[in-house]
Design a protein around this motif. Structure first.
Motif, PDB file in Angstrom:
ATOM      1  N   THR B   2      50.817  30.220  59.543  1.00 54.94           N
ATOM      2  CA  THR B   2      51.479  30.469  58.345  1.00 54.94           C
ATOM      3  C   THR B   2      52.711  30.432  59.017  1.00 54.94           C
ATOM      4  N   ALA B  14      47.097  40.764  54.172  1.00 56.22           N
ATOM      5  CA  ALA B  14      46.616  40.517  52.686  1.00 56.22           C
ATOM      6  C   ALA B  14      47.549  40.834  51.616  1.00 56.22           C
ATOM      7  N   ARG B 131      40.570  42.526  53.366  1.00 59.92           N
ATOM      8  CA  ARG B 131      40.910  40.760  53.466  1.00 59.92           C
ATOM      9  C   ARG B 131      41.762  40.528  54.279  1.00 59.92           C
ATOM     10  N   GLN B 136      46.992  35.284  56.234  1.00 61.74           N
ATOM     11  CA  GLN B 136      47.191  35.579  54.880  1.00 61.74           C
ATOM     12  C   GLN B 136      48.548  36.015  54.555  1.00 61.74           C
ATOM     13  N   GLU B 139      49.974  35.377  51.165  1.00 65.46           N
ATOM     14  CA  GLU B 139      49.371  35.925  50.018  1.00 65.46           C
ATOM     15  C   GLU B 139      50.159  37.330  49.915  1.00 65.46           C
TER      16      GLU B 139
END
Lengths: 396, 396
Positions: B2, B14, B131, B136, B139
């Motif tokens: 990422t 998350a 999560r 992530q 997100e």
């Protein structure tokens, strides 16, 4: 009878279409029958326009006979050539009126960075001088307009030594209006008699409670001025010191200046709502005024006002960022009579009552700090789609 | 891999839909594998929100393990109940992550004056903790958005002692963006190792050359913060003093912060154009910055930018009202490469060239004062119809 600058005795005015603007009246003359006591206050801008320098210089004498104003071109950012143009406007007016150039006040408003079309100014001043009359104040008020949608003029009566006196005025504004003399021109006349120092003192006091408390977009202009001429033509005893007569004059001038200021903010560019922002419970008046100004100039507060959204959180946020030390947990906020926040947090209130308070004219926004006893206020207009329309393509 | 907060090693993130907003991701967690060195800078608002006070208190230790952020509600102007809510967010996160509450940083953004729906926050934090993953970051970047139209994240690589290190970050903004931490949240991570004081110094320097130089509407928010966590997971030697390694980290952090700042201003509410306002020839950097800020925040300059109108007179007028002593007759102005004003007056230039310069990205507005050698700058966006649309009915 007229209600503006020719309401007091001893003044004539005119407004003509000189051709500086594409259409409409764009050159105004205001002439006293005799030399008057006079005073002025001017923009604080460091890039002030040539006419401001000339007017300030001439008013230093405390005497004036005539005022010449054009709209459509600010004669700002025009350098030495612009200074020569401003002086020529003065000379032309002096010759047409028959007074020394030092007794002429000059002002310009409009686009910045463009030279005056002096051929049009020359014929305009000549035409205006021919039209001068004691019932033409309204034409002059029209001729000083730029993006204004309507002329602003008013007059107030008072007495000095039992004699009826009048103070009259005209103003223009609409955009670039902000405290400390933004693009705002205001001209006051009175048939009372005062010494120049007293006239200046009264003008500063009146402007401080009116024209310096309105904001449309926070943009202070290069050209602002407020000028007052006292003819003494009412035949009342001269006011030569403080006291009841001075108070009567000062109160009338302040009332007049507030009326004109309210007209200016109501006619602010694109304005659909006007609000009075009042700050109470501050340690000093200066701090109260600073917070009122930041709230009044906040784009988020102004767009919420436009949307009729009682978003008091934005008022609180603007209060907190004004650079004034305060305890956010003591702040209360009212929208109209609806107490929406207490101790920095929401109260229980009916959203529809707060929304209804935003339909009042003017909308009253009140902030109480809990820091002291001082208060301050500002008038502001909302930030609308029309404001953006007007200003995105002003020159084109 | 990422590109944002999970680009550096040692971090998981998350973003979940907790239901605080009507739709969309609205709760983010950022968690380090081990306790990190950490630092933060916060809004200067006097009405700052409860989460700001809690985050500031916790970061005073220079250590942090986790960051919890919600969008949709600023938890501002919520009083003691709001403080309890912020502390509960911290406690829930600490329990979910397995760290002391003092190692959790909390932030909120959204509407002011409304309590957090804590039932939704509780289940949201639990869901986010489940999560958490090292891929992530995007997100999380989405979950902190309010009126942003797109997430903002980036990362920059550098080396310490020959070892590759990374600094990553995410930010949100759009409205209420102004210098000195406006509604802007920015979270940075790095896998380099630094002492907390050095980390703080680097953060202050980076923010001073990036996030504090952007303005959308001049409205500073109640909730801003920028936070950095350093995991040391890259295995590079710890940076314990100034020198080449500290410089390398500082340069990378500043580059990252500027990239995010540029994304923020490009995504400013309703922005159609972005401009860099550069002021040169000032006596001091502070005076240069003050003028750049006044020009960058002027509604008249911003509407002209929107209209594609090279109205440099408004730039000159804003320069003159910044409260900085200067000689207006020495000011020069450029729009892009077009030198439009010299010695405070218009130069001869092609209007179409100046108009073309307003089509560049970013538009470059340059003001030279002729008072000294210091320079300053700001980034700003234009003031459009869409800005008014977005803000007239934000709550409704």
């Amino acid at each position: 009878m007229t209600t503006g600058v020719t309401a007091p005795r001893g003044f004539r005015a005119a407004g003509v279409e000189a051709g500086i603007k594409d259409t409409g009246l764009d050159l105004a003359l205001l002439v006293a029958d005799e030399t008057c006591a006079a005073a002025g206050v001017f923009t604080t801008s460091r890039t002030s326009a040539p006419p401001v320098a000339v007017a300030r210089e001439h008013l230093a004498s405390g005497r004036a006979r005539a005022v010449v104003v054009n709209s459509g071109c600010a004669n700002a950012a025009t350098g030495p050539a612009g200074r020569a143009d401003a002086r020529e406007m003065v000379d032309l007016t002096a010759r047409a009126v028959g007074c020394p150039p030092g007794e002429v006040v000059v002002a310009s408003t409009g686009v910045i960075g463009v030279r005056l079309p002096m051929d049009k100014v020359r014929s305009g001043i000549a035409a205006a001088a021919r039209r001068l009359a004691p019932d033409q104040g309204s034409e002059a008020a029209r001729a000083i307009m730029t993006t204004d949608t309507r002329p602003k003029e008013a007059s107030v009566s008072f007495t000095v030594g039992g004699r009826p006196c009048t103070v009259g005025g005209m103003a223009k504004g609409a955009g670039m209006i902000a405290p400390n003399m933004a693009t705002m021109l205001a001209f006051f006349t009175t048939d009372a008699a005062l010494t120049p120092p007293l006239l200046h003192r009264a003008l500063v006091a009146a402007v401080g409670e009116s024209l310096n408390r309105i904001t449309v977009d926070g943009d202070t202009s290069t050209n602002d001025c407020a000028v007052v001429l006292a003819s003494g033509a009412a035949g009342a005893p001269a006011i030569e010191g403080e006291g009841r007569d001075y108070e009567a004059f000062g109160a009338a001038l302040t009332t007049l200046a507030r009326r004109l200021a309210e007209m200016l903010v109501r006619d602010g560019e694109g304005a659909t709502r006007v609000a009075e922002v009042r700050v109470e419970g501050a340690r000093t008046e200066d701090e109260a005024d600073r917070i009122a100004r930041v709230v009044a100039e906040s784009p988020l507060v102004k767009t919420a006002l436009y949307g009729g959204d009682p978003n008091w959180g934005r008022i609180l946020a603007a209060t907190g960022r004004a650079g004034v030390a305060l305890d956010g947990d003591r702040v209360s906020i009212w929208i109209g009579d609806v107490w929406v926040a207490e101790n920095g947090a929401a109260r229980e209130y009916e959203e529809k009552d707060a929304a209804a308070a935003l339909e009042e004219h003017p909308v009253r926004l009140r902030i109480r700090l809990g820091e002291g006893e001082a208060a301050g206020w500002m008038w502001t207009s909302d930030l609308s789609h029309r404001y953006v329309d007007i200003n995105a393509h002003y020159r084109t």
